[in-house]
Design a protein around this motif. Structure first.
Motif, PDB file in Angstrom:
ATOM      1  N   HIS A 205     -54.895 -58.080  15.335  1.00  0.00           N
ATOM      2  CA  HIS A 205     -54.533 -56.927  15.944  1.00  0.00           C
ATOM      3  C   HIS A 205     -56.298 -56.232  15.887  1.00  0.00           C
ATOM      4  N   TYR A 206     -57.533 -56.835  15.094  1.00  0.00           N
ATOM      5  CA  TYR A 206     -58.597 -56.118  14.748  1.00  0.00           C
ATOM      6  C   TYR A 206     -59.404 -56.014  16.046  1.00  0.00           C
ATOM      7  N   ASP A 207     -59.866 -55.241  15.723  1.00  0.00           N
ATOM      8  CA  ASP A 207     -61.551 -55.005  16.859  1.00  0.00           C
ATOM      9  C   ASP A 207     -62.503 -55.781  16.291  1.00  0.00           C
ATOM     10  N   TYR A 208     -62.888 -56.330  14.862  1.00  0.00           N
ATOM     11  CA  TYR A 208     -63.510 -57.126  14.955  1.00  0.00           C
ATOM     12  C   TYR A 208     -63.656 -57.699  13.743  1.00  0.00           C
ATOM     13  N   ALA A 209     -64.297 -58.722  13.566  1.00  0.00           N
ATOM     14  CA  ALA A 209     -64.068 -59.498  11.935  1.00  0.00           C
ATOM     15  C   ALA A 209     -65.550 -59.481  11.020  1.00  0.00           C
ATOM     16  N   VAL A 210     -65.497 -58.855  10.021  1.00  0.00           N
ATOM     17  CA  VAL A 210     -66.957 -59.371   9.675  1.00  0.00           C
ATOM     18  C   VAL A 210     -66.756 -60.095   8.239  1.00  0.00           C
ATOM     19  N   THR A 211     -67.414 -61.322   7.831  1.00  0.00           N
ATOM     20  CA  THR A 211     -67.161 -62.071   7.210  1.00  0.00           C
ATOM     21  C   THR A 211     -67.906 -61.469   5.577  1.00  0.00           C
ATOM     22  N   ASN A 212     -67.885 -61.512   4.438  1.00  0.00           N
ATOM     23  CA  ASN A 212     -68.083 -60.730   3.380  1.00  0.00           C
ATOM     24  C   ASN A 212     -68.583 -61.150   2.645  1.00  0.00           C
ATOM     25  N   ASP A 213     -69.620 -62.677   2.802  1.00  0.00           N
ATOM     26  CA  ASP A 213     -70.190 -63.934   2.059  1.00  0.00           C
ATOM     27  C   ASP A 213     -72.068 -63.315   1.199  1.00  0.00           C
ATOM     28  N   ALA A 214     -72.448 -62.402   1.847  1.00  0.00           N
ATOM     29  CA  ALA A 214     -73.367 -61.159   0.959  1.00  0.00           C
ATOM     30  C   ALA A 214     -73.986 -60.293   1.490  1.00  0.00           C
ATOM     31  N   VAL A 215     -73.800 -59.294   0.746  1.00  0.00           N
ATOM     32  CA  VAL A 215     -72.869 -57.658   0.714  1.00  0.00           C
ATOM     33  C   VAL A 215     -74.045 -57.214   2.077  1.00  0.00           C
ATOM     34  N   GLU A 216     -75.875 -57.454   1.604  1.00  0.00           N
ATOM     35  CA  GLU A 216     -76.722 -56.963   2.599  1.00  0.00           C
ATOM     36  C   GLU A 216     -76.031 -56.996   4.502  1.00  0.00           C
ATOM     37  N   ALA A 217     -76.020 -58.507   4.820  1.00  0.00           N
ATOM     38  CA  ALA A 217     -75.429 -59.010   5.731  1.00  0.00           C
ATOM     39  C   ALA A 217     -74.196 -58.604   6.516  1.00  0.00           C
ATOM     40  N   ALA A 218     -73.563 -58.709   5.288  1.00  0.00           N
ATOM     41  CA  ALA A 218     -71.835 -57.634   6.128  1.00  0.00           C
ATOM     42  C   ALA A 218     -72.684 -56.214   6.224  1.00  0.00           C
ATOM     43  N   VAL A 219     -72.835 -55.404   5.478  1.00  0.00           N
ATOM     44  CA  VAL A 219     -73.906 -54.044   6.291  1.00  0.00           C
ATOM     45  C   VAL A 219     -74.322 -53.843   7.515  1.00  0.00           C
ATOM     46  N   ASP A 220     -75.400 -54.775   7.220  1.00  0.00           N
ATOM     47  CA  ASP A 220     -75.469 -55.164   8.891  1.00  0.00           C
ATOM     48  C   ASP A 220     -74.842 -54.882   9.830  1.00  0.00           C
ATOM     49  N   THR A 221     -73.856 -56.068   9.490  1.00  0.00           N
ATOM     50  CA  THR A 221     -73.349 -56.216  11.139  1.00  0.00           C
ATOM     51  C   THR A 221     -72.280 -55.245  11.194  1.00  0.00           C
ATOM     52  N   ILE A 222     -72.448 -54.311   9.939  1.00  0.00           N
ATOM     53  CA  ILE A 222     -71.558 -53.064  10.924  1.00  0.00           C
ATOM     54  C   ILE A 222     -71.737 -52.010  10.849  1.00  0.00           C
ATOM     55  N   VAL A 223     -73.090 -51.974  10.153  1.00  0.00           N
ATOM     56  CA  VAL A 223     -74.612 -50.799  11.222  1.00  0.00           C
ATOM     57  C   VAL A 223     -74.232 -51.438  12.755  1.00  0.00           C
ATOM     58  N   ALA A 224     -74.438 -52.173  12.677  1.00  0.00           N
ATOM     59  CA  ALA A 224     -74.591 -53.574  14.561  1.00  0.00           C
ATOM     60  C   ALA A 224     -73.180 -52.717  14.920  1.00  0.00           C
ATOM     61  N   ILE A 225     -71.775 -52.853  14.515  1.00  0.00           N
ATOM     62  CA  ILE A 225     -71.201 -52.110  15.119  1.00  0.00           C
ATOM     63  C   ILE A 225     -71.109 -50.723  15.578  1.00  0.00           C
ATOM     64  N   LEU A 226     -71.325 -50.402  14.345  1.00  0.00           N
ATOM     65  CA  LEU A 226     -71.211 -48.972  14.806  1.00  0.00           C
ATOM     66  C   LEU A 226     -71.939 -48.284  15.801  1.00  0.00           C
ATOM     67  N   ARG A 227     -72.695 -48.967  16.308  1.00  0.00           N
ATOM     68  CA  ARG A 227     -74.585 -48.306  16.704  1.00  0.00           C
ATOM     69  C   ARG A 227     -73.575 -48.909  18.222  1.00  0.00           C
ATOM     70  N   ALA A 228     -73.121 -50.131  18.058  1.00  0.00           N
ATOM     71  CA  ALA A 228     -72.639 -50.323  20.217  1.00  0.00           C
ATOM     72  C   ALA A 228     -71.466 -49.531  20.217  1.00  0.00           C
ATOM     73  N   GLU A 229     -70.696 -49.029  18.714  1.00  0.00           N
ATOM     74  CA  GLU A 229     -69.491 -48.031  19.430  1.00  0.00           C
ATOM     75  C   GLU A 229     -70.120 -46.310  20.217  1.00  0.00           C
ATOM     76  N   HIS A 230     -71.335 -46.187  19.542  1.00  0.00           N
ATOM     77  CA  HIS A 230     -71.596 -45.367  19.302  1.00  0.00           C
ATOM     78  C   HIS A 230     -71.736 -44.982  21.607  1.00  0.00           C
ATOM     79  N   CYS A 231     -72.361 -45.981  21.650  1.00  0.00           N
ATOM     80  CA  CYS A 231     -72.873 -46.819  23.475  1.00  0.00           C
ATOM     81  C   CYS A 231     -71.739 -46.469  24.151  1.00  0.00           C
ATOM     82  N   ARG A 232     -70.543 -47.013  23.844  1.00  0.00           N
ATOM     83  CA  ARG A 232     -69.562 -47.049  24.365  1.00  0.00           C
ATOM     84  C   ARG A 232     -68.933 -46.071  25.150  1.00  0.00           C
TER      85      ARG A 232
END
Ligand code: 5GP
Length: 240
Positions: A205-232
Protein backbone atom coordinates in the motif's frame (compact mmCIF):
# COMPACT_ATOMS: atom_id res chain seq x y z
CA UNK A 1 26.66 31.90 -19.08
CA UNK A 2 26.32 31.67 -22.88
CA UNK A 3 25.04 28.49 -24.55
CA UNK A 4 24.55 27.43 -28.13
CA UNK A 5 20.80 26.78 -28.51
CA UNK A 6 18.84 24.93 -31.20
CA UNK A 7 19.38 26.11 -34.80
CA UNK A 8 22.66 27.74 -33.78
CA UNK A 9 20.96 30.59 -31.88
CA UNK A 10 23.04 31.95 -29.01
CA UNK A 11 21.23 31.95 -25.69
CA UNK A 12 22.05 34.12 -22.69
CA UNK A 13 21.37 32.06 -19.56
CA UNK A 14 21.30 33.61 -16.13
CA UNK A 15 22.55 31.15 -13.51
CA UNK A 16 19.86 30.19 -10.99
CA UNK A 17 20.37 31.48 -7.45
CA UNK A 18 22.04 28.85 -5.24
CA UNK A 19 18.93 28.22 -3.21
CA UNK A 20 16.53 27.74 -6.12
CA UNK A 21 15.02 24.31 -6.57
CA UNK A 22 12.23 23.25 -8.90
CA UNK A 23 10.90 26.77 -9.46
CA UNK A 24 10.88 27.45 -5.71
CA UNK A 25 13.13 30.16 -4.29
CA UNK A 26 13.97 29.63 -0.67
CA UNK A 27 14.58 32.65 1.49
CA UNK A 28 17.33 31.30 3.81
CA UNK A 29 16.44 33.71 6.64
CA UNK A 30 12.80 32.79 6.91
CA UNK A 31 13.17 29.23 5.58
CA UNK A 32 10.01 29.89 3.59
CA UNK A 33 9.34 29.26 -0.05
CA UNK A 34 8.15 31.81 -2.54
CA UNK A 35 6.45 30.00 -5.40
CA UNK A 36 6.70 31.07 -9.02
CA UNK A 37 3.39 32.06 -10.67
CA UNK A 38 3.38 29.04 -13.00
CA UNK A 39 3.35 26.68 -10.04
CA UNK A 40 -0.10 26.89 -8.41
CA UNK A 41 0.52 24.25 -5.73
CA UNK A 42 2.19 26.20 -2.94
CA UNK A 43 1.83 23.47 -0.34
CA UNK A 44 4.77 21.44 0.86
CA UNK A 45 4.71 17.66 0.51
CA UNK A 46 3.17 15.35 3.08
CA UNK A 47 5.56 12.48 3.61
CA UNK A 48 4.49 9.47 5.67
CA UNK A 49 7.25 7.24 6.99
CA UNK A 50 6.18 3.91 8.47
CA UNK A 51 8.00 0.74 9.37
CA UNK A 52 8.24 -1.83 12.15
CA UNK A 53 9.41 -0.95 15.65
CA UNK A 54 13.21 -0.62 15.92
CA UNK A 55 13.75 -0.45 12.15
CA UNK A 56 15.47 2.88 12.80
CA UNK A 57 12.81 5.42 11.83
CA UNK A 58 13.98 7.97 14.42
CA UNK A 59 17.66 7.61 13.53
CA UNK A 60 16.99 7.99 9.81
CA UNK A 61 14.60 10.92 10.29
CA UNK A 62 16.93 12.69 12.74
CA UNK A 63 19.72 12.39 10.15
CA UNK A 64 17.40 13.69 7.43
CA UNK A 65 16.28 16.64 9.57
CA UNK A 66 19.85 17.60 10.40
CA UNK A 67 20.87 17.95 6.74
CA UNK A 68 21.80 21.48 5.64
CA UNK A 69 19.01 23.32 3.81
CA UNK A 70 20.76 23.19 0.44
CA UNK A 71 20.81 19.36 0.55
CA UNK A 72 17.01 19.27 0.41
CA UNK A 73 14.50 20.43 -2.21
CA UNK A 74 12.49 22.29 0.48
CA UNK A 75 12.63 22.75 4.26
CA UNK A 76 11.37 19.70 6.15
CA UNK A 77 9.59 19.49 9.46
CA UNK A 78 8.64 16.44 11.48
CA UNK A 79 5.15 16.57 12.92
CA UNK A 80 5.03 15.81 16.65
CA UNK A 81 2.12 13.41 17.10
CA UNK A 82 -0.04 12.77 20.16
CA UNK A 83 -0.08 9.59 22.23
CA UNK A 84 -1.58 8.10 25.36
CA UNK A 85 1.60 6.00 25.87
CA UNK A 86 3.81 6.70 28.90
CA UNK A 87 7.03 8.58 27.99
CA UNK A 88 10.12 6.39 27.78
CA UNK A 89 13.32 7.37 29.57
CA UNK A 90 14.93 10.27 27.64
CA UNK A 91 11.70 11.19 25.84
CA UNK A 92 10.49 14.77 26.11
CA UNK A 93 6.90 15.98 25.93
CA UNK A 94 6.41 18.17 22.85
CA UNK A 95 9.59 16.87 21.21
CA UNK A 96 9.13 13.12 20.84
CA UNK A 97 5.35 13.13 21.29
CA UNK A 98 2.64 15.14 22.95
CA UNK A 99 1.90 12.80 25.84
CA UNK A 100 -1.74 13.07 26.86
CA UNK A 101 -4.26 11.24 29.03
CA UNK A 102 -6.89 8.95 27.50
CA UNK A 103 -9.55 11.56 28.37
CA UNK A 104 -7.65 14.32 26.54
CA UNK A 105 -7.14 12.04 23.54
CA UNK A 106 -10.90 11.29 23.40
CA UNK A 107 -11.53 15.02 23.51
CA UNK A 108 -9.22 15.59 20.49
CA UNK A 109 -11.06 12.85 18.59
CA UNK A 110 -14.48 14.33 19.49
CA UNK A 111 -13.36 17.77 18.24
CA UNK A 112 -12.09 16.24 14.98
CA UNK A 113 -8.65 17.71 15.65
CA UNK A 114 -6.83 14.57 14.53
CA UNK A 115 -6.17 13.89 10.86
CA UNK A 116 -6.02 10.19 11.71
CA UNK A 117 -5.61 8.11 14.84
CA UNK A 118 -4.98 4.47 15.61
CA UNK A 119 -4.41 2.02 18.43
CA UNK A 120 -0.84 0.73 18.26
CA UNK A 121 0.68 -1.70 20.79
CA UNK A 122 -2.26 -1.07 23.21
CA UNK A 123 -1.84 2.73 23.15
CA UNK A 124 -3.49 5.46 21.10
CA UNK A 125 -1.61 7.67 18.67
CA UNK A 126 -2.96 10.52 16.52
CA UNK A 127 -1.82 13.19 14.06
CA UNK A 128 -2.76 16.83 14.77
CA UNK A 129 -4.62 18.11 11.71
CA UNK A 130 -3.99 21.85 12.12
CA UNK A 131 -0.24 21.49 12.58
CA UNK A 132 0.14 19.49 9.36
CA UNK A 133 -1.98 21.88 7.31
CA UNK A 134 -0.23 24.97 8.76
CA UNK A 135 3.29 23.76 8.01
CA UNK A 136 2.39 22.62 4.49
CA UNK A 137 0.74 25.95 3.76
CA UNK A 138 4.08 27.61 4.57
CA UNK A 139 5.76 25.42 1.96
CA UNK A 140 7.36 23.03 4.45
CA UNK A 141 7.58 19.35 3.60
CA UNK A 142 5.91 17.68 6.58
CA UNK A 143 7.04 14.26 7.76
CA UNK A 144 4.67 11.98 9.65
CA UNK A 145 6.26 9.05 11.44
CA UNK A 146 3.16 6.95 11.89
CA UNK A 147 2.11 3.31 11.71
CA UNK A 148 0.71 1.49 8.65
CA UNK A 149 -2.95 2.01 9.66
CA UNK A 150 -2.26 5.74 9.90
CA UNK A 151 -0.40 5.71 6.58
CA UNK A 152 -3.34 4.17 4.78
CA UNK A 153 -5.83 6.51 6.45
CA UNK A 154 -3.77 9.56 5.44
CA UNK A 155 -3.50 8.32 1.83
CA UNK A 156 -7.28 7.91 1.68
CA UNK A 157 -7.89 11.45 2.91
CA UNK A 158 -4.96 13.00 1.04
CA UNK A 159 -4.10 11.05 -2.09
CA UNK A 160 -1.14 13.35 -2.78
CA UNK A 161 0.62 12.13 0.40
CA UNK A 162 3.85 10.26 -0.32
CA UNK A 163 4.10 6.98 1.59
CA UNK A 164 7.52 5.53 2.38
CA UNK A 165 7.92 2.15 4.03
CA UNK A 166 11.20 1.83 5.93
CA UNK A 167 12.12 -1.85 6.09
CA UNK A 168 14.88 -3.79 7.88
CA UNK A 169 17.39 -5.86 5.89
CA UNK A 170 15.76 -8.94 7.54
CA UNK A 171 13.43 -9.86 10.40
CA UNK A 172 16.39 -11.37 12.30
CA UNK A 173 18.18 -8.03 12.13
CA UNK A 174 15.01 -6.30 13.33
CA UNK A 175 14.84 -8.56 16.41
CA UNK A 176 18.50 -7.83 17.13
CA UNK A 177 17.84 -4.06 16.98
CA UNK A 178 14.71 -4.36 19.13
CA UNK A 179 16.59 -6.26 21.85
CA UNK A 180 19.57 -3.91 21.60
CA UNK A 181 17.30 -0.97 22.40
CA UNK A 182 16.57 -2.54 25.82
CA UNK A 183 13.50 -0.37 26.43
CA UNK A 184 10.77 -3.02 26.15
CA UNK A 185 9.84 -6.03 28.25
CA UNK A 186 10.07 -9.57 26.79
CA UNK A 187 6.30 -9.50 26.35
CA UNK A 188 6.49 -6.15 24.52
CA UNK A 189 9.26 -7.44 22.25
CA UNK A 190 7.19 -10.48 21.30
CA UNK A 191 4.18 -8.25 20.54
CA UNK A 192 6.25 -5.81 18.47
CA UNK A 193 7.81 -8.68 16.46
CA UNK A 194 4.38 -10.09 15.73
CA UNK A 195 3.21 -6.62 14.68
CA UNK A 196 6.32 -6.24 12.51
CA UNK A 197 5.23 -9.22 10.39
CA UNK A 198 1.75 -7.72 9.99
CA UNK A 199 3.23 -4.31 9.14
CA UNK A 200 5.53 -5.81 6.51
CA UNK A 201 2.43 -7.23 4.82
CA UNK A 202 1.15 -3.65 4.34
CA UNK A 203 4.12 -2.70 2.15
CA UNK A 204 2.14 -2.95 -1.12
CA UNK A 205 0.00 0.00 0.00
CA UNK A 206 3.06 2.23 0.13
CA UNK A 207 4.58 4.26 -2.73
CA UNK A 208 8.22 3.49 -1.90
CA UNK A 209 10.19 0.93 0.12
CA UNK A 210 13.53 2.03 1.57
CA UNK A 211 15.80 -0.52 3.28
CA UNK A 212 17.56 0.76 6.37
CA UNK A 213 20.78 -1.18 6.08
CA UNK A 214 23.00 1.86 6.53
CA UNK A 215 21.51 5.14 7.80
CA UNK A 216 23.32 7.42 5.35
CA UNK A 217 22.20 5.37 2.34
CA UNK A 218 18.59 5.32 3.58
CA UNK A 219 18.68 9.12 4.02
CA UNK A 220 20.12 9.58 0.52
CA UNK A 221 17.29 7.50 -0.92
CA UNK A 222 14.64 9.53 0.92
CA UNK A 223 16.21 12.78 -0.33
CA UNK A 224 16.07 11.36 -3.89
CA UNK A 225 12.37 10.56 -3.37
CA UNK A 226 11.71 14.10 -2.10
CA UNK A 227 13.46 15.55 -5.15
CA UNK A 228 11.45 13.35 -7.52
CA UNK A 229 8.18 14.18 -5.75
CA UNK A 230 8.91 17.91 -6.04
CA UNK A 231 9.16 17.42 -9.79
CA UNK A 232 5.86 15.53 -9.97
CA UNK A 233 3.13 17.34 -11.88
CA UNK A 234 0.17 17.54 -9.51
CA UNK A 235 -3.30 18.12 -10.84
CA UNK A 236 -6.16 19.85 -9.06
CA UNK A 237 -6.10 22.01 -5.94
CA UNK A 238 -3.60 21.13 -3.23
CA UNK A 239 -4.85 19.07 -0.32
CA UNK A 240 -4.29 20.94 2.89
P1 5GP B 1 6.44 4.04 19.66
O1 5GP B 1 5.55 3.76 20.84
O2 5GP B 1 7.44 2.97 19.45
O3 5GP B 1 7.04 5.44 19.72
O4 5GP B 1 5.51 4.07 18.37
C1 5GP B 1 4.71 2.99 18.05
C2 5GP B 1 4.15 3.16 16.65
O5 5GP B 1 3.19 4.22 16.62
C3 5GP B 1 5.20 3.54 15.61
O6 5GP B 1 4.99 2.72 14.47
C4 5GP B 1 4.89 4.98 15.30
O7 5GP B 1 5.29 5.31 14.00
C5 5GP B 1 3.39 4.98 15.46
N1 5GP B 1 2.83 6.33 15.60
C6 5GP B 1 3.38 7.41 16.19
N2 5GP B 1 2.56 8.47 16.11
C7 5GP B 1 1.46 8.06 15.41
C8 5GP B 1 0.26 8.70 14.97
O8 5GP B 1 0.02 9.88 15.19
N3 5GP B 1 -0.63 7.94 14.28
C9 5GP B 1 -0.40 6.62 14.01
N4 5GP B 1 -1.32 5.98 13.29
N5 5GP B 1 0.72 5.99 14.40
C10 5GP B 1 1.64 6.69 15.09
Amino acid sequence: MVCQGHYGKRLELTPLPRQCYNNRVINPQERRIETKPWEPDRNGLLLVVSGPSAVGKDTVLDALLSLPGEALPAPVQKCVTTTTREPRLMETDGVDYRFVSAARFNDLVARDELLEYAEVHNNYYGTPRAEVAGARAQGMDVILKIDVQGGRAVKQKMPDAVLIFLQPPSLEELERRLRGRATESEEDIARRLLNARKEMAQRPHYDYAVTNDAVEAAVDTIVAILRAEHCRIRLGPPNA
